[in-house]
Design a protein around this motif. Structure first.
Motif, mmCIF file in Angstrom:
data_model
loop_
_atom_site.group_PDB
_atom_site.id
_atom_site.type_symbol
_atom_site.label_atom_id
_atom_site.label_comp_id
_atom_site.label_asym_id
_atom_site.label_seq_id
_atom_site.Cartn_x
_atom_site.Cartn_y
_atom_site.Cartn_z
ATOM 1 N N GLY A 76 0.772 -1.231 0.000
ATOM 2 C CA GLY A 76 0.000 0.000 0.000
ATOM 3 C C GLY A 76 0.802 1.279 0.000
ATOM 4 N N ALA A 77 2.115 1.187 -0.137
ATOM 5 C CA ALA A 77 2.959 2.375 -0.144
ATOM 6 C C ALA A 77 3.280 2.783 -1.575
ATOM 7 C CB ALA A 77 4.252 2.120 0.621
ATOM 8 N N PHE A 78 3.364 4.098 -1.819
ATOM 9 C CA PHE A 78 3.759 4.593 -3.123
ATOM 10 C C PHE A 78 5.279 4.510 -3.249
ATOM 11 C CE2 PHE A 78 5.252 8.116 -5.828
ATOM 12 C CZ PHE A 78 4.671 7.721 -7.018
ATOM 13 N N ASN A 79 5.745 3.846 -4.286
ATOM 14 C CA ASN A 79 7.177 3.732 -4.566
ATOM 15 C C ASN A 79 7.494 4.457 -5.855
ATOM 16 O OD1 ASN A 79 8.325 0.499 -3.288
ATOM 17 N ND2 ASN A 79 7.103 2.078 -2.327
ATOM 18 N N ALA A 80 8.487 5.323 -5.810
ATOM 19 C CA ALA A 80 8.909 6.061 -6.988
ATOM 20 C C ALA A 80 10.342 5.696 -7.321
ATOM 21 C CB ALA A 80 8.807 7.564 -6.747
ATOM 22 N N ILE A 81 10.613 5.575 -8.616
ATOM 23 C CA ILE A 81 11.969 5.355 -9.086
ATOM 24 C C ILE A 81 12.410 6.614 -9.810
ATOM 25 C CG2 ILE A 81 13.491 3.924 -10.488
ATOM 26 C CD1 ILE A 81 11.454 1.654 -10.216
ATOM 27 N N LEU A 82 13.524 7.186 -9.376
ATOM 28 C CA LEU A 82 14.073 8.392 -9.965
ATOM 29 C C LEU A 82 15.263 8.020 -10.843
ATOM 30 C CD1 LEU A 82 14.045 10.632 -6.748
ATOM 31 C CD2 LEU A 82 12.132 9.953 -8.213
ATOM 32 N N SER A 83 15.840 8.992 -11.507
ATOM 33 C CA SER A 83 17.002 8.711 -12.352
ATOM 34 C C SER A 83 18.123 8.113 -11.516
ATOM 35 C CB SER A 83 17.480 9.994 -13.037
ATOM 36 O OG SER A 83 17.935 10.935 -12.082
ATOM 37 N N GLY A 84 18.891 7.237 -12.141
ATOM 38 C CA GLY A 84 19.960 6.558 -11.429
ATOM 39 C C GLY A 84 19.471 5.466 -10.496
ATOM 40 N N LEU A 85 18.190 5.077 -10.623
ATOM 41 C CA LEU A 85 17.563 4.012 -9.833
ATOM 42 C C LEU A 85 17.431 4.351 -8.346
ATOM 43 C CD1 LEU A 85 19.065 0.748 -11.415
ATOM 44 C CD2 LEU A 85 16.995 2.006 -12.044
ATOM 45 N N LEU A 86 17.398 5.644 -8.023
ATOM 46 C CA LEU A 86 17.124 6.041 -6.645
ATOM 47 C C LEU A 86 15.633 5.838 -6.365
ATOM 48 C CD1 LEU A 86 17.743 7.351 -3.922
ATOM 49 C CD2 LEU A 86 17.524 9.597 -5.026
ATOM 50 N N ARG A 87 15.324 5.107 -5.296
ATOM 51 C CA ARG A 87 13.944 4.831 -4.926
ATOM 52 C C ARG A 87 13.508 5.712 -3.763
ATOM 53 N NH1 ARG A 87 12.915 0.561 -2.501
ATOM 54 N NH2 ARG A 87 10.784 0.213 -3.178
ATOM 55 N N VAL A 88 12.249 6.154 -3.827
ATOM 56 C CA VAL A 88 11.626 6.893 -2.733
ATOM 57 C C VAL A 88 10.333 6.183 -2.373
ATOM 58 C CG1 VAL A 88 10.610 9.076 -1.986
ATOM 59 C CG2 VAL A 88 12.609 9.092 -3.504
ATOM 60 N N GLU A 89 10.157 5.889 -1.100
ATOM 61 C CA GLU A 89 8.930 5.232 -0.635
ATOM 62 C C GLU A 89 8.158 6.207 0.238
ATOM 63 O OE1 GLU A 89 8.749 0.997 0.282
ATOM 64 O OE2 GLU A 89 8.223 1.580 2.354
ATOM 65 N N LEU A 90 6.878 6.412 -0.106
ATOM 66 C CA LEU A 90 6.036 7.366 0.605
ATOM 67 C C LEU A 90 4.734 6.684 1.021
ATOM 68 C CD1 LEU A 90 6.421 10.471 -1.735
ATOM 69 C CD2 LEU A 90 7.272 10.312 0.598
ATOM 70 N N HIS A 91 4.480 6.658 2.316
ATOM 71 C CA HIS A 91 3.187 6.226 2.835
ATOM 72 C C HIS A 91 2.397 7.500 3.142
ATOM 73 C CE1 HIS A 91 4.666 2.064 3.868
ATOM 74 N NE2 HIS A 91 5.816 2.729 3.833
ATOM 75 N N ALA A 92 1.248 7.671 2.544
ATOM 76 C CA ALA A 92 0.395 8.825 2.810
ATOM 77 C C ALA A 92 -0.921 8.314 3.389
ATOM 78 C CB ALA A 92 0.151 9.618 1.535
ATOM 79 N N VAL A 93 -1.154 8.573 4.692
ATOM 80 C CA VAL A 93 -2.310 8.016 5.398
ATOM 81 C C VAL A 93 -2.940 9.108 6.262
ATOM 82 C CG1 VAL A 93 -1.348 5.682 5.430
ATOM 83 C CG2 VAL A 93 -0.871 7.251 7.329
ATOM 84 N N PRO A 94 -4.221 8.942 6.642
ATOM 85 C CA PRO A 94 -4.835 9.916 7.553
ATOM 86 C C PRO A 94 -4.124 9.943 8.898
ATOM 87 C CG PRO A 94 -6.502 8.510 6.523
ATOM 88 C CD PRO A 94 -5.170 7.904 6.203
ATOM 89 N N ASN A 95 -4.124 11.107 9.547
ATOM 90 C CA ASN A 95 -3.427 11.196 10.835
ATOM 91 C C ASN A 95 -4.144 10.440 11.950
ATOM 92 O OD1 ASN A 95 -5.547 12.925 11.535
ATOM 93 N ND2 ASN A 95 -4.319 14.782 11.290
ATOM 94 N N THR A 96 -5.315 9.907 11.643
ATOM 95 C CA THR A 96 -5.972 9.015 12.604
ATOM 96 C C THR A 96 -5.207 7.703 12.756
ATOM 97 O OG1 THR A 96 -7.404 8.286 10.787
ATOM 98 C CG2 THR A 96 -8.286 9.980 12.258
#
Length: 260
Positions: A76-96
């Motif tokens: 359920g996490a958003f994974n992004a691949i940037l140039s040079g194969l750098l990965r960023v993982e972002l969990h975006a959820v309600p503050n509840t």
């Protein structure tokens, strides 16, 4: 080791998080906050949002850096691949969901590096409470019990002729063996991810034994025989319990070239 790109992008992400009123709390996690990152490491974050906020995590990240590929992973996490194969993982959820932090493990937790944004102090309090928990203890018998289950499963499907399926099940068997081997060696720092930094933590003999439980689809009889033998050796050396009849059945099934 050059982490300038990671450091610069981390700073942009933190600034953007603090400037976005939809995000009430945010934290970073993973190797970058633990001081163990290298140029191949990911950047990882949890963003806690106002419950009714509209938030497209892909578009939000693209305003900060070009995204070559984006996908929501199996957890359920958003994974992004940037140039040079750098990965960023972002969990975006309600503050509840902040209360779910109580269930986190506290291995290698550094709140001062992790805390990005905290609108009302709840995140800082949650992290403080988390760090006060006793460190995780190796549950060696429970690990062995799960390992015996996966080993039996794998041996059965292999005997049926499902070689590809049996090969896939090795992932679980290898993880259990690595965990027990780490407990035996006294280097069980990463119980939740036993393969992490294994080459640095474990001795040459253990790494050699691990090689013996890897292999291709055509090598499975030997691989499973090795896994079975190592499992029983680790159980004995750690003083763990294995049902004697089960041990005999495993040895019989795991004989190289044997059949059920």
């Amino acid at each position: 080791m050059n982490l300038d790109r990671h450091t610069q992008l981390d700073a942009r992400l933190r600034d953007a998080t603090r400037a976005d009123s939809r995000i009430t709390h945010a934290l970073a996690y993973g190797s970058f906050t633990q001081g163990t990152a290298d140029e191949f490491s990911d950047l990882e974050y949890w963003l806690y949002l106002e419950p009714d906020a509209e938030f497209d995590v892909h578009k939000w990240l693209e305003k900060l850096t070009p995204v070559l590929h984006g996908v929501v992973n199996e957890f359920g996490a958003f994974n992004a691949i940037l140039s040079g194969l750098l990965r960023v993982e972002l969990h975006a959820v309600p503050n509840t969901s902040l209360g779910e932090l109580e269930s986190w493990g506290n291995e290698h937790l550094f709140p001062e590096r992790m805390l990005v944004k905290d609108a009302d102090g709840r995140l800082a309090a949650a992290l403080e409470k988390l760090t006060a928990k006793p460190p995780p203890q190796p549950e060696a018998q429970a690990t062995l019990d799960r390992l015996l289950n996966w080993l039996t499963f794998g041996l059965n499907v292999l005997a049926r002729g499902e070689r590809i399926r049996a090969h896939g099940l090795l992932w679980w068997i290898q993880g259990g063996l690595l965990t027990l081997a780490a407990v035996k060696s006294g280097h069980a720092e990463y119980l939740q991810s036993p393969a992490r930094l294994a080459e640095r933590r474990l001795d040459a003999e253990t790494l050699s034994r691990y090689t013996g439980v890897t292999g291709g689809v055509d090598d499975l009889e030997q691989v499973y025989a090795n896994a079975m033998a190592w499992t029983l050796e680790l159980a004995e050396s750690l003083g763990l319990t294995v049902n004697a009849e089960l041990a005999g059945d495993l040895q019989e099934r795991a004989r190289v070239g044997g059949s059920p």
